[in-house]
Write an enzyme that holds these catalytic residues in place. Structure first.
Site, mmCIF file in Angstrom:
data_model
loop_
_atom_site.group_PDB
_atom_site.id
_atom_site.type_symbol
_atom_site.label_atom_id
_atom_site.label_comp_id
_atom_site.label_asym_id
_atom_site.label_seq_id
_atom_site.Cartn_x
_atom_site.Cartn_y
_atom_site.Cartn_z
ATOM 1 N N ARG A 243 0.857 -1.180 0.000
ATOM 2 C CA ARG A 243 0.000 0.000 0.000
ATOM 3 C C ARG A 243 0.897 1.234 0.000
ATOM 4 N NH1 ARG A 243 -3.608 -2.541 -1.665
ATOM 5 N NH2 ARG A 243 -5.671 -2.884 -0.749
ATOM 6 N N GLU A 272 -3.251 7.686 -4.251
ATOM 7 C CA GLU A 272 -3.766 7.076 -5.460
ATOM 8 C C GLU A 272 -5.082 7.689 -5.908
ATOM 9 O OE1 GLU A 272 -2.348 2.801 -4.682
ATOM 10 O OE2 GLU A 272 -4.153 2.585 -5.887
ATOM 11 N N HIS A 290 -1.467 0.237 -9.940
ATOM 12 C CA HIS A 290 -2.093 -0.722 -9.010
ATOM 13 C C HIS A 290 -2.609 -1.964 -9.754
ATOM 14 C CE1 HIS A 290 -4.158 -0.924 -4.815
ATOM 15 N NE2 HIS A 290 -3.889 -2.128 -5.263
HETATM 16 C C1 DGY Z 1 -5.899 -5.911 -2.664
HETATM 17 O O1 DGY Z 1 -6.578 -6.904 -2.732
HETATM 18 O O2 DGY Z 1 -5.504 -5.469 -1.594
HETATM 19 C C2 DGY Z 1 -5.570 -5.222 -3.951
HETATM 20 O O3 DGY Z 1 -4.523 -4.325 -3.772
HETATM 21 C C3 DGY Z 1 -6.797 -4.483 -4.468
HETATM 22 O O4 DGY Z 1 -7.371 -3.795 -3.428
#
Ligand code: DGY
Length: 324
Positions: A243, A272, A290
């Site tokens: 993240r 993001e 992403h």
């Molecule tokens: C997750 O599953 O955490 C992916 O990054 C999409 O949110």
């Protein structure tokens, strides 16, 4: 006719998932695929029995305070749930589920993609060819960094990190080190050729590549700050498929431009979909939008897993992937 639960599906999902959802539920699909925003989410909480939500829905305490609330479940499409205030959800008796396991392999593939792209300068090389700037092969052209045999440092050793370790160790002959407060058993680590390190700092100092695999929590926010980036080797690369919050993006920009580290591969960002303009201008960073779980197979599997959670919840059975 028996009344089927109403489910607001906050974004477009792969067709087989939407079909199945519509077959089993009174599914309100998002044909335009526009994020609902705070007001739309509150409206959904007031008028539906459940929300099938995604990382783009900010389910804050304020949003979750919608009254009168009808929804009883947030079935998240994704494994990470840092966009949901789980304490607020819990306090309000709102169940939350996620979709672990099914995206492990795809996300590990993207971590390796970023690692290879950053070290072998493939984004830069592709831009070079497309710009018509390539004048031909030469022994000193666009030299990168060898991956095989190098040290990979994993921050966190959960499912995705382990899948990365497997690829790196067994596929690329990398030595794998890791730090995790909840480590795997010695036997599990040995199978992956992975050696534990007592501190995060030890991993940072030893690794040629540092790959982040910890959840985004208040404790891990800006885990990779200026000081910790400074612990990395000047020849090392940082890979982030976890993240954006885990990295202080401003400190990363500084580390990349000052040569504190050699490069980075990023799939996630602090704000993001905004990306720091400084990163956009740098050649030594690979930027993906992403894409961690973005394969047909995985996104369908994630949808089916969210659907299974909905199905279990409304049949009164225990949730398979209960978060709160
Ligand atoms: C997750 O599953 O955490 C992916 O990054 C999409 O949110």
């Amino acid at each position: 006719m028996s009344k089927r639960p109403t489910v607001v599906v906050t974004r477009r999902l792969p067709e087989p998932v939407e079909k199945e959802l519509s077959r089993e539920f009174d599914a309100r699909l998002n044909r335009d695929d526009r994020p609902l925003g705070a007001d739309g989410l509150q409206e959904a909480l007031r008028t539906a029995d459940a929300l099938l939500c995604t990382v783009t829905d900010r389910l804050t305490a304020k949003v979750l305070s919608a009254e009168p609330r009808r929804a009883r479940l947030l079935a998240n499409f994704g494994v990470g749930f840092n966009h949901i205030d789980t304490n607020a959800a819990k306090a309000r008796g709102l169940a939350v589920s996620n979709t672990p396991d099914v995206l492990t392999q795809a996300t590990a593939d993207i971590a390796m993609t970023l690692l290879l792209m950053a070290s072998r300068r493939t984004g830069e090389g592709e831009r070079h060819v497309r710009a018509g700037a390539w004048t031909g092969w030469r022994p000193t052209h666009m030299l990168g960094t060898q991956v095989s045999g190098k040290v990979l440092g994993l921050v966190g050793m959960g499912r995705i990190a382990r899948a990365v370790a497997k690829r790196a160790h067994h596929g690329f002959g990398m030595r794998v080190i890791f730090h995790d407060p909840y480590p795997p058993t010695p036997a599990e680590a040995a199978e992956l050729g992975a050696e534990p390190r007592a501190s995060l700092e030890q991993v940072l100092e030893e690794a040629d590549f540092v790959s982040l695999h910890c959840p985004a929590t208040p404790e891990t926010r800006h885990l990779m700050n200026r000081e910790r980036l400074g612990r990395m080797r000047p020849s090392a690369f940082l890979i982030n498929t976890a993240r954006g919050d885990v990295v202080d993006e401003a400190a990363l920009v500084e580390a990349l431009s000052s040569g504190t580290i050699a490069g980075a591969g990023l799939d996630v960002y602090e704000k993001e979909p905004q990306v720091s303009p400084a990163l956009l201008a740098m050649e030594n960073v690979v930027l993906l939008p992403h894409l961690g779980s973005a394969t047909q197979e995985t996104r369908i599997a994630m949808g089916m897993r969210a659907l299974e959670n909905l199905r279990l919840f409304f049949s009164g059975a225990p949730l398979r992937d209960r978060v709160v």
